[in-house]
Design an enzyme around this catalytic site. Structure first.
Site, short mmCIF file in Angstrom:
data_model
loop_
_atom_site.label_atom_id
_atom_site.label_comp_id
_atom_site.label_asym_id
_atom_site.label_seq_id
_atom_site.Cartn_x
_atom_site.Cartn_y
_atom_site.Cartn_z
N TRP A 195 0.82 -1.03 -0.03
CA TRP A 195 -0.07 0.04 0.21
C TRP A 195 0.67 1.43 -0.11
O TRP A 195 0.51 2.21 -0.73
CB TRP A 195 -1.03 0.01 1.18
N HIS A 196 2.19 1.35 0.68
CA HIS A 196 2.98 2.27 1.04
C HIS A 196 3.75 2.66 -0.44
O HIS A 196 3.80 3.93 -0.73
CB HIS A 196 3.78 2.30 2.13
N GLY A 197 3.92 1.76 -1.37
CA GLY A 197 4.75 2.10 -2.47
C GLY A 197 4.86 1.02 -3.18
O GLY A 197 4.75 -0.28 -2.88
#
Length: 499
Positions: free
Chosen positions: A340-342
């Site tokens: 989700w973060h990257g």
């Protein structure tokens, strides 16, 4: 439009004057919606139509799920036999589930598309679409990660029985509310909808709290986080020349920068919302004082942790299917958090490290429940201090992969954490010319930040003390004046704006 700027202050004051002047709820919703459109346009106007379309699509999907909630809405169920009613109920539930999965896949596909399409093009077509000479350029819309997670939460809540809203303006005002649009906190629709129905002008106590939140958030971000960020950027931007001491200082500095940057942002957001009569959830609760990784995730990015727990961990089975399955579920959840973060592998490594740490903690807890010696150790002062040190070591070293998601860079830092000397030119350029400081002075600055955080933690958690509203109002202008004097020129962007 930066949060810490005269333009934002003027914008906020103008919107508040309109918002509290009108008395009808619908006009207030329109005020929030129009203000949010203006605010987002100042950042990323090319993706504004996309966000509006996505808002409408999720609104319609929610209505479709809600309309299929009860068979009584579509048939005279009192005329059906018990067996016929059960069959009808099963058909409607299956239909609702199909609609829900369509909504989830739509939102997740959109998020992954923006985050991972550049990688796919690079792997398959050997085209870097982020390069200047690329045939087209794909820029991830600001706030898309938080936007999609809120949409998924809304659809699942409706599927579980919460009422779907029939007011698009209300849903759009919730989704696009400018204060939380870009980086949260992740807020459930039904929690905010209840507040929108009972809006009241803030009293003196709430007004002082709102201004205090904005002021202290500006201090955390503008003075502390941004000044730490200068050293972090210089150090991690010159990895081959940095020594082990420099890398450790940068690692600790980045952990503090990330916390104060994001926490400062959330303070400003919550203070802004409070001026509109809305209470947004807290996102941090002194996470660096946690004595276990599980406790850390109850205190760090609280709304993301709640989302992962309610909409992923529990549906996977939670802790109901045995110890090993629980550990596997925890690992899966944190891998998802990393993705989700990257799109870089470093985020996956970061998620995997936290997943493994949560699994080890769960296994250790199970062993402690069966061993009196282990139980007593973890509950005496020596064990508590050891647990805190171990937890913080894991958290701060894992931030390396978060800050440097390129595997080669983060692996180089790990290799150089011990026994590596700094280049003399690095010391001259970074400490003498850029910072006008020394490693020793920087170390004491980090210690001072931790001491101040410890004092604040003691006042709030141990002594339960809070500043009174007159004192808060006195500190507000002092905080803004300090930011004006001490914040570095050209403030750094909020770190979580990249996610």
């Amino acid at each position: 439009m930066k949060f810490i700027s005269p333009f934002y202050a003027l914008f906020l004051l103008s919107i508040l004057c309109i918002y509290w002047t009108v008395s009808e709820q619908k006009l207030r919703l329109w005020t929030i919606l129009v203000a949010s459109i203006v605010f987002y346009s100042s950042w990323n106007i090319q993706y504004l139509p996309l966000l509006l379309v996505l808002t409408f699509i999720n609104f319609r999907i929610g209505l479709e799920i809600g309309e299929n909630t009860s068979p009584g809405k579509h048939s005279q169920d009192w005329q059906l036999s018990n067996e016929e009613w059960q069959i009808a109920q099963s058909d409607w539930n299956l239909n609702r589930l199909k609609i829900l999965w369509f909504g989830i896949i739509f939102n997740v596909g959109l998020l992954l598309g923006f985050k991972y399409l550049p990688i796919i093009f690079k792997w398959i077509f050997e085209i870097n679409i982020n390069s200047p000479d690329a045939p087209f350029k794909l820029v991830t819309p600001l706030g898309i990660s938080f936007f999609t997670f809120e949409c998924i939460a809304y659809l699942i809540d409706v599927y579980r029985g919460a009422p779907a809203t029939e007011q698009f303006v209300k849903f759009a005002a919730y989704k696009l509310f400018f204060a939380k649009l870009i980086s949260g906190p992740i807020t459930r629709y039904h929690n905010l909808a209840v507040q929108l129905n009972t809006l009241k002008l803030p009293n003196v106590d709430k007004l002082s709290e709102a201004l205090w939140l904005i002021a202290r958030g500006a201090v955390k971000k503008g003075i502390i986080a941004d000044n730490l960020g200068i050293f972090v950027d210089l150090c991690f931007g010159n990895l081959p020349r940095a020594g082990s001491t420099d890398l450790w200082l940068a690692t600790v500095a980045y952990g503090l920068q990330l916390y104060l940057d994001f926490n400062g942002y959330v303070d400003i957001v919550r203070g802004t919302a409070l001026l509109f009569g809305l209470v947004l959830p807290e996102n941090f609760d002194f996470p660096y004082f946690s004595t276990s990784i599980a406790d850390f995730w109850r205190r760090w990015h609280i709304t993301l942790g709640d989302w992962l727990r309610n909409y992923l961990y529990f549906p996977l089975g939670g802790s109901r299917q045995g110890l090993m399955r629980t550990c596997l579920n925890l690992f899966i959840v944190m891998i998802v958090a990393g993705i989700w973060h990257g799109s870089a592998w470093g985020f996956v490594v970061w998620g995997a490290l936290h997943g493994l740490a949560l699994a080890v903690h769960r296994l250790t807890d199970a062993m402690s429940d069966r061993s009196k010696i282990l139980y007593l150790f973890w509950h005496n002062p020596v064990g508590i201090i050891f647990a805190w040190l171990l937890t913080q070591f894991m958290i701060f070293t894992s931030w390396i992969w978060f800050r440097l998601p390129n595997i080669q860079d983060s692996a180089l830092v790990i290799q150089h954490l011990w026994g590596h000397s700094a280049d003399s030119q690095f010391i001259e350029k970074v400490y003498v010319e850029a910072l006008n400081s020394t490693p020793h002075q920087l170390t004491w600055s980090l210690v001072l930040i931790v001491v101040v955080m410890s004092i604040a933690y003691g006042f709030k958690r141990s002594m339960k003390l809070e500043l009174s509203w007159p004192i808060k109002l006195v500190f507000v202008p002092l905080c803004f004046y300090a930011v004006w004097l001490l914040a570095p020129e050209g403030s750094l962007p909020y770190i979580y704006f990249d996610f």
